[in-house]
Write an enzyme that holds these catalytic residues in place. Sequence first.
Site, PDB file in Angstrom:
ATOM      1  N   SER A  30       0.841  -1.203   0.000  1.00 38.05           N
ATOM      2  CA  SER A  30       0.000   0.000   0.000  1.00 38.05           C
ATOM      3  C   SER A  30       0.878   1.256   0.000  1.00 38.05           C
ATOM      4  O   SER A  30       1.726   1.378  -0.866  1.00 38.05           O
ATOM      5  CB  SER A  30      -0.924  -0.064   1.224  1.00 38.05           C
ATOM      6  OG  SER A  30      -2.027   0.764   1.051  1.00 38.05           O
ATOM      7  N   ASP A  69      -8.249  -7.115  -4.612  1.00 42.04           N
ATOM      8  CA  ASP A  69      -7.911  -5.780  -4.109  1.00 42.04           C
ATOM      9  C   ASP A  69      -8.516  -4.742  -5.048  1.00 42.04           C
ATOM     10  O   ASP A  69      -8.078  -4.603  -6.182  1.00 42.04           O
ATOM     11  CB  ASP A  69      -6.383  -5.649  -4.056  1.00 42.04           C
ATOM     12  CG  ASP A  69      -5.918  -4.322  -3.464  1.00 42.04           C
ATOM     13  OD1 ASP A  69      -6.772  -3.428  -3.239  1.00 42.04           O
ATOM     14  OD2 ASP A  69      -4.714  -4.191  -3.227  1.00 42.04           O
ATOM     15  N   HIS A  84      -7.559  -5.793  -0.300  1.00 40.44           N
ATOM     16  CA  HIS A  84      -6.293  -5.077  -0.131  1.00 40.44           C
ATOM     17  C   HIS A  84      -5.519  -5.594   1.085  1.00 40.44           C
ATOM     18  O   HIS A  84      -4.299  -5.673   1.071  1.00 40.44           O
ATOM     19  CB  HIS A  84      -6.611  -3.588   0.019  1.00 40.44           C
ATOM     20  CG  HIS A  84      -5.398  -2.714   0.115  1.00 40.44           C
ATOM     21  ND1 HIS A  84      -4.438  -2.669  -0.870  1.00 40.44           N
ATOM     22  CD2 HIS A  84      -4.995  -1.859   1.082  1.00 40.44           C
ATOM     23  CE1 HIS A  84      -3.497  -1.805  -0.510  1.00 40.44           C
ATOM     24  NE2 HIS A  84      -3.800  -1.319   0.668  1.00 40.44           N
TER      25      HIS A  84
END
Lengths: 390, 211
Positions: A161, A327, A360
């Site tokens: 991320s 995701d 995610h």
Amino acid sequence: MTDPVFSESGAPQPVHGGESITFGENSALRLDCGIELAQFTLAYQTYGELNAEKSNVVLVCHALTGDQYVAGTHPVTGKSGWWNLMVGPGLPLDTNRYFVICVNVLGGCMGSTGPKETDPATGKPWGPSFPFVTVADMVRAQVMVLDHLGIDQLFCVIGGSMGGMQVLEWAVSHPERVFSAVPIAAAARHSAQNIAFHEVGRQAIMADPEWREGNYLLHGTHPHAGLAVARMAAHITYLSEAALRRKFGRKLQDRDTLSFGFDADFQVESYLRHQGSTFVDRFDANSYLYITRAMDYFDLAAEHDGNLASAFRNTPVRYCVISFTSDWLFPTPESREIVHALTAEAANVSFVEVKTDKGHDAFLLDEPEFFKTLVGFLNGAANRRGLKGP
Amino acid sequence: MSDFQPAGDGSGLRVDLLAIADLIEPSSRVLDIGCGDGELLHFLSGSKDVDGRGVELSQAGVNACVSRGLSVVQGDADADLANYPEQAFDYVVLSQTLQATRNPRQVLLELVRIGRRAIVTFPNFGNWRIRWRLMAGGRMPMMGNPGEYWYETPNIHPCTIRDFVVLCRDLGLSIEHQRVLDGAGKAQTVRIGGSWANLFGGQGLFMLRRP
């Protein structure tokens, strides 16, 4: 970014037990916004042993609401570190082999200088007068930590991320200091949809009367309600529809019938409320505003005349790009764009899309295929680098 | 795509891949398109110090490659070759894949654009067994995996050795090297170019370059 840590207390507490470095006037950091940060502290944690050649260093870059406590027990929450499945003896980032460092990002709230720390010029908390920081600024700060520790080259920079954004920034701005780079569930720029979600979170915080234009620390208030809503909204984006359905479906919480009220009738509501309320115990609302902004501003191609491939020109770095099928915050096409830019420069790149329904957050969880490919990549790179096995 | 055997020379490499490996100079840069589980790349990096990269369509194949330390990305020959720069590799290998691409003509042009040499192998659909099956049985021969019918096979663009030679001529590509392999990938003694090769060859192995 799912909160694996819970604490019973109120406001974020001071951090004990970690390492930190304070940089003085003579090592000011010039930020992208034009301001010079003259005195600041960076808190970090290390795991494993640095070898004699200083060639076994793995820099872990944490995500938006992560911190430097990747493994072991978190000193504030008392819970396990956010990547305790990844970092430790015998784990993919094997601390018997690698020396793992994680630095709390500039603008964070776990010991590094950020809006909740004291501005030396005024003696008061920085609050909304804290300068805007970018992902590149976070990396500049990390470079200073590594210089301070006398580490020239990182064997690997890895993160998911926002951590993946830092990985890309590191590999592009300091290719000679990065042997291998693993951006996970990341992107070369923050998408419009993601900026939109961040804006919702920020507006929730700023709409909380306790926020007091960002000066809540001076007033002794805390915008917990706003921060909790921001966390709840963001948390949905870290999961997937399939995972929510599997985990909660429409199951009711501690009841057999609907209440015809606004109680948390559904388990999913109760879960989100819990995520929100535990998050405010460990995170600073202004830090949330500043760090989400840093992610919004991230655009690697823009730093290179709009051409992502030219950012990677002649790169010697070995890349392993990883994405997850479910995701939707950093979907696979974002990773593929990075891969295409790297192949356009004939760079050394591997790309794996891991099949999972965990969204995610999969990068924080036990995903055997993810770990297996990562270990394979790291072993291959370690052999090239001449690192001894554990 | 069938009947492949290990080389039996101790390398454990599939014989048709060994025939490809023989053509590759040590310490060169190689891109293997459709690299499967990375058998060829693994062999080349271990025994010829080759700087290898791979492209593979199946996720399982990519993961297997990366797990063994190879640099491989998920992608396919039709869509992803355009991203690569000109002459970035000494060799680009396309083994047993050409017949499964949507646009073999364009793929061949990409191969010689990206690599100084392109090494291509493909099953020869001109082989007498296939001709016989079609003629005697009146049904499409199975040239892909065993038991794979015409409506299942990924081989949407089968060609004969003669077809391939004609296409190379039409595209202006130079054939630097050519061999006929049997169905298992072993070298055959028949001289290629003649009708015998097209009739008895199991696979064609070609090394191409731009003129």
